[in-house]
Write a protein that holds these residues in place. Structure first.
Motif, PDB file in Angstrom:
ATOM      1  N   THR A   1      23.040   8.411 -22.991  1.00 51.72           N
ATOM      2  CA  THR A   1      23.579   7.059 -23.092  1.00 51.72           C
ATOM      3  C   THR A   1      22.934   6.254 -24.216  1.00 51.72           C
ATOM      4  O   THR A   1      23.424   5.208 -24.594  1.00 51.72           O
ATOM      5  CB  THR A   1      23.370   6.276 -21.778  1.00 51.72           C
ATOM      6  OG1 THR A   1      21.970   6.058 -21.595  1.00 51.72           O
ATOM      7  CG2 THR A   1      23.915   7.037 -20.592  1.00 51.72           C
ATOM      8  N   TYR A   2      21.832   6.746 -24.739  1.00 52.45           N
ATOM      9  CA  TYR A   2      21.098   6.014 -25.783  1.00 52.45           C
ATOM     10  C   TYR A   2      20.685   4.625 -25.309  1.00 52.45           C
ATOM     11  O   TYR A   2      20.612   3.688 -26.075  1.00 52.45           O
ATOM     12  CB  TYR A   2      21.914   5.920 -27.084  1.00 52.45           C
ATOM     13  CG  TYR A   2      22.019   7.253 -27.785  1.00 52.45           C
ATOM     14  CD1 TYR A   2      21.094   7.605 -28.745  1.00 52.45           C
ATOM     15  CD2 TYR A   2      23.019   8.159 -27.454  1.00 52.45           C
ATOM     16  CE1 TYR A   2      21.165   8.839 -29.368  1.00 52.45           C
ATOM     17  CE2 TYR A   2      23.087   9.396 -28.078  1.00 52.45           C
ATOM     18  CZ  TYR A   2      22.164   9.735 -29.037  1.00 52.45           C
ATOM     19  OH  TYR A   2      22.244  10.944 -29.637  1.00 52.45           O
ATOM     20  N   LYS A   3      20.408   4.519 -24.022  1.00 52.90           N
ATOM     21  CA  LYS A   3      19.970   3.251 -23.458  1.00 52.90           C
ATOM     22  C   LYS A   3      18.624   2.846 -24.066  1.00 52.90           C
ATOM     23  O   LYS A   3      17.732   3.669 -24.227  1.00 52.90           O
ATOM     24  CB  LYS A   3      19.860   3.401 -21.944  1.00 52.90           C
ATOM     25  CG  LYS A   3      19.369   2.173 -21.214  1.00 52.90           C
ATOM     26  CD  LYS A   3      19.385   2.444 -19.725  1.00 52.90           C
ATOM     27  CE  LYS A   3      18.747   1.303 -18.951  1.00 52.90           C
ATOM     28  NZ  LYS A   3      17.286   1.271 -19.126  1.00 52.90           N
ATOM     29  N   ASP A   4      18.511   1.564 -24.411  1.00 49.24           N
ATOM     30  CA  ASP A   4      17.286   1.029 -24.998  1.00 49.24           C
ATOM     31  C   ASP A   4      16.880   1.768 -26.266  1.00 49.24           C
ATOM     32  O   ASP A   4      15.689   1.957 -26.546  1.00 49.24           O
ATOM     33  CB  ASP A   4      16.127   1.059 -23.982  1.00 49.24           C
ATOM     34  CG  ASP A   4      16.365   0.111 -22.826  1.00 49.24           C
ATOM     35  OD1 ASP A   4      17.029  -0.922 -23.040  1.00 49.24           O
ATOM     36  OD2 ASP A   4      15.897   0.399 -21.712  1.00 49.24           O
ATOM     37  N   SER A   5      17.855   2.183 -27.045  1.00 53.95           N
ATOM     38  CA  SER A   5      17.574   2.964 -28.243  1.00 53.95           C
ATOM     39  C   SER A   5      17.083   2.086 -29.387  1.00 53.95           C
ATOM     40  O   SER A   5      17.413   0.911 -29.484  1.00 53.95           O
ATOM     41  CB  SER A   5      18.833   3.710 -28.685  1.00 53.95           C
ATOM     42  OG  SER A   5      19.865   2.779 -28.958  1.00 53.95           O
ATOM     43  N   GLU A   6      16.310   2.682 -30.247  1.00 57.30           N
ATOM     44  CA  GLU A   6      15.855   2.037 -31.471  1.00 57.30           C
ATOM     45  C   GLU A   6      16.315   2.878 -32.657  1.00 57.30           C
ATOM     46  O   GLU A   6      16.497   4.089 -32.540  1.00 57.30           O
ATOM     47  CB  GLU A   6      14.328   1.920 -31.483  1.00 57.30           C
ATOM     48  CG  GLU A   6      13.751   1.133 -30.322  1.00 57.30           C
ATOM     49  CD  GLU A   6      14.082  -0.349 -30.398  1.00 57.30           C
ATOM     50  OE1 GLU A   6      14.484  -0.805 -31.491  1.00 57.30           O
ATOM     51  OE2 GLU A   6      13.930  -1.041 -29.384  1.00 57.30           O
ATOM     52  N   THR A   7      16.497   2.249 -33.788  1.00 59.96           N
ATOM     53  CA  THR A   7      16.854   2.980 -35.005  1.00 59.96           C
ATOM     54  C   THR A   7      15.766   2.777 -36.049  1.00 59.96           C
ATOM     55  O   THR A   7      14.969   1.841 -35.954  1.00 59.96           O
ATOM     56  CB  THR A   7      18.207   2.511 -35.571  1.00 59.96           C
ATOM     57  OG1 THR A   7      18.072   1.162 -36.059  1.00 59.96           O
ATOM     58  CG2 THR A   7      19.297   2.577 -34.518  1.00 59.96           C
TER      59      THR A   7
ATOM     60  N   VAL B   1      20.024   6.632 -37.882  1.00 60.28           N
ATOM     61  CA  VAL B   1      20.538   5.781 -38.962  1.00 60.28           C
ATOM     62  C   VAL B   1      20.158   4.330 -38.673  1.00 60.28           C
ATOM     63  O   VAL B   1      20.442   3.824 -37.577  1.00 60.28           O
ATOM     64  CB  VAL B   1      22.075   5.904 -39.076  1.00 60.28           C
ATOM     65  CG1 VAL B   1      22.620   4.969 -40.151  1.00 60.28           C
ATOM     66  CG2 VAL B   1      22.466   7.344 -39.391  1.00 60.28           C
ATOM     67  N   PRO B   2      19.543   3.635 -39.612  1.00 61.44           N
ATOM     68  CA  PRO B   2      19.236   2.217 -39.380  1.00 61.44           C
ATOM     69  C   PRO B   2      20.494   1.461 -38.968  1.00 61.44           C
ATOM     70  O   PRO B   2      21.556   1.632 -39.568  1.00 61.44           O
ATOM     71  CB  PRO B   2      18.719   1.743 -40.741  1.00 61.44           C
ATOM     72  CG  PRO B   2      18.179   2.981 -41.396  1.00 61.44           C
ATOM     73  CD  PRO B   2      19.090   4.090 -40.941  1.00 61.44           C
ATOM     74  N   ILE B   3      20.379   0.640 -37.950  1.00 55.48           N
ATOM     75  CA  ILE B   3      21.557  -0.066 -37.450  1.00 55.48           C
ATOM     76  C   ILE B   3      22.157  -0.957 -38.532  1.00 55.48           C
ATOM     77  O   ILE B   3      23.370  -1.193 -38.561  1.00 55.48           O
ATOM     78  CB  ILE B   3      21.203  -0.886 -36.183  1.00 55.48           C
ATOM     79  CG1 ILE B   3      22.474  -1.376 -35.482  1.00 55.48           C
ATOM     80  CG2 ILE B   3      20.280  -2.030 -36.513  1.00 55.48           C
ATOM     81  CD1 ILE B   3      23.387  -0.283 -34.979  1.00 55.48           C
ATOM     82  N   GLU B   4      21.343  -1.417 -39.468  1.00 54.39           N
ATOM     83  CA  GLU B   4      21.843  -2.244 -40.560  1.00 54.39           C
ATOM     84  C   GLU B   4      22.838  -1.484 -41.427  1.00 54.39           C
ATOM     85  O   GLU B   4      23.778  -2.074 -41.971  1.00 54.39           O
ATOM     86  CB  GLU B   4      20.682  -2.755 -41.412  1.00 54.39           C
ATOM     87  CG  GLU B   4      19.765  -3.739 -40.728  1.00 54.39           C
ATOM     88  CD  GLU B   4      18.672  -3.086 -39.904  1.00 54.39           C
ATOM     89  OE1 GLU B   4      17.824  -3.817 -39.365  1.00 54.39           O
ATOM     90  OE2 GLU B   4      18.663  -1.829 -39.794  1.00 54.39           O
ATOM     91  N   VAL B   5      22.640  -0.178 -41.552  1.00 53.59           N
ATOM     92  CA  VAL B   5      23.541   0.649 -42.364  1.00 53.59           C
ATOM     93  C   VAL B   5      24.897   0.779 -41.672  1.00 53.59           C
ATOM     94  O   VAL B   5      25.954   0.604 -42.289  1.00 53.59           O
ATOM     95  CB  VAL B   5      22.918   2.036 -42.611  1.00 53.59           C
ATOM     96  CG1 VAL B   5      23.917   2.967 -43.297  1.00 53.59           C
ATOM     97  CG2 VAL B   5      21.646   1.906 -43.452  1.00 53.59           C
ATOM     98  N   THR B   6      24.864   1.082 -40.380  1.00 54.80           N
ATOM     99  CA  THR B   6      26.117   1.182 -39.619  1.00 54.80           C
ATOM    100  C   THR B   6      26.864  -0.146 -39.627  1.00 54.80           C
ATOM    101  O   THR B   6      28.073  -0.198 -39.868  1.00 54.80           O
ATOM    102  CB  THR B   6      25.814   1.599 -38.165  1.00 54.80           C
ATOM    103  OG1 THR B   6      25.105   2.838 -38.156  1.00 54.80           O
ATOM    104  CG2 THR B   6      27.102   1.745 -37.373  1.00 54.80           C
TER     105      THR B   6
ATOM    106  N   THR C   1      17.957  -3.763 -30.870  1.00 56.86           N
ATOM    107  CA  THR C   1      19.009  -3.229 -31.742  1.00 56.86           C
ATOM    108  C   THR C   1      20.146  -4.234 -31.885  1.00 56.86           C
ATOM    109  O   THR C   1      20.706  -4.408 -32.972  1.00 56.86           O
ATOM    110  CB  THR C   1      19.535  -1.895 -31.181  1.00 56.86           C
ATOM    111  OG1 THR C   1      18.457  -0.959 -31.102  1.00 56.86           O
ATOM    112  CG2 THR C   1      20.633  -1.323 -32.064  1.00 56.86           C
ATOM    113  N   ILE C   2      20.477  -4.901 -30.802  1.00 52.82           N
ATOM    114  CA  ILE C   2      21.521  -5.928 -30.849  1.00 52.82           C
ATOM    115  C   ILE C   2      21.120  -7.041 -31.814  1.00 52.82           C
ATOM    116  O   ILE C   2      21.921  -7.503 -32.631  1.00 52.82           O
ATOM    117  CB  ILE C   2      21.780  -6.496 -29.436  1.00 52.82           C
ATOM    118  CG1 ILE C   2      22.410  -5.433 -28.535  1.00 52.82           C
ATOM    119  CG2 ILE C   2      22.684  -7.730 -29.500  1.00 52.82           C
ATOM    120  CD1 ILE C   2      22.431  -5.802 -27.064  1.00 52.82           C
TER     121      ILE C   2
END
Length: 340
Positions: free
Chosen positions: A325-331, A131-136, A161-162
């Motif tokens: 952990t989803y470390k360094d994750s991208e959406t 899911v795009p982080i903008e949506v969340t 992502t941050i």
């Protein structure tokens, strides 16, 4: 051993949130570290924590699941208790979802379990990479506007992502594992948070008990304790890490404190924007942790610790292979979103 001290306040992030300079991680009361601890004992502990001036309590809907939130709700936390419900999958299956409907459902369910009207700091516990982080963030922003949460946080998110999330709504805090034996965030994530005025919450600052209990405690871990499956606590890795801890313990002895107090002091000395949240289930250990605030480290002390515990000094991964952990994750990009 360092003596207990009063707990001052700090500004966490640049959005106006103020918390105690040290918090309490509540996970081990209810989940992941063996059997849940007796509720009367935990209620006594939490009340002692609040009476001691600690206002930053970290919980999640996945702790139990759900039982840790209910436990904290029974204590009737004051309004500035900081809470950490997180977004995870339906029912009892630990997974990650960041779609708007589920974000809202999780928040409203947590409010009921905690028996409060507003969550002060609500984190996305892990990033949903579908899911795009903008949506969340868009849904979390709506929850702020509706008065259901005050501030938004993230956990284990990558620097990029941050940045994308912060562009939708200011992020108040990012929670990450940071300690003498977990330092990989220092290269890009910490600088990103500081560039954007985001507070840093350090979880597992005591190495999941390693700095407070030493390597011998591993042999006595209960069934169901996830630490039994952490590579850092196994075989040659544990032997190597124990030798590093010996040198840190020698340093702590010279400073007149315990190894755990020295480890906590090191985190505190990373900057005025950093708040560690060590977890414990015992009042005695909580008091020891608070006493770390009185441990003062000189530049020479910090340099020595940097040498003893340089990045990569400890061996083994920090999570079991089965924990994501989803470390360094991208959406995905926002224009890819086809949901509601």
């Amino acid at each position: 051993m360092a003596v207990a001290t009063s707990v001052p306040r700090m500004k966490l992030g640049s959005q106006g949130l103020k918390v105690s300079t040290q918090g309490l991680g509540c996970m081990g009361m209810s989940a992941f570290y063996g059997q849940p601890k007796p509720k009367p004992d935990m209620i006594t502990l939490i009340r002692h924590v609040v009476e001691s001036g600690v206002t930053f309590l970290d919980t999640s809907d996945i702790y139990g699941p759900f039982t840790n939130e209910v436990l904290l709700g029974k204590v009737q936390l004051i309004s500035f208790g900081l809470l950490f419900p997180h977004i995870f999958a339906d029912g009892m299956t630990p997974a990650v979802r960041g779609d708007p409907a589920y974000v809202r459902a999780c928040c409203e369910a947590s409010l009921k379990r905690l028996d409060i009207d507003c969550i002060d700091l609500y984190y996305q516990h892990r990033v949903d990479t579908s899911v795009p982080i903008e949506v969340t963030m868009g849904e979390l922003k709506k929850l702020v506007e509706e008065g259901k949460i005050k501030y938004i946080g993230m956990s284990e998110a990558s620097a990029s992502t941050i940045k994308r999330a912060h562009a939708v709504h200011p992020i108040t805090a990012v929670q990450l594992e940071w300690s003498l034996w977990t330092r990989d965030i220092e290269e890009d994530i910490v600088p990103t948070c500081r560039e954007l005025g985001i507070g840093i919450v350090a979880y597992s600052p005591l190495g999941r008990g390693f700095f407070s209990s030493g390597p011998k405690f591993v042999a006595n871990l209960e069934e169901g304790d996830m630490r039994k499956h952490v590579a850092r606590f196994q075989g040659e890795n544990l032997e190597h890490n124990a030798r590093v801890l010996e040198r840190i313990t020698e340093k702590a002895t010279r400073k007149g404190c315990t190894p755990s107090q020295l480890a906590l002091a090191w985190v505190h000395h990373q900057g005025s924007d950093v708040c560690p949240i060590p977890g414990t289930t015992k009042i005695e250990y909580f008091n020891q942790n608070i006493a770390a605030l009185s441990v003062k480290l000189t530049p020479e002390d910090m340099a020595e610790l940097e040498s003893l515990a340089a990045a990569g000094a400890f061996k083994g991964e920090r999570y079991p292979e089965t924990y994501v952990t989803y470390k360094d994750s991208e959406t995905p990009p926002l224009n890819s979103w086809k949901g509601e």
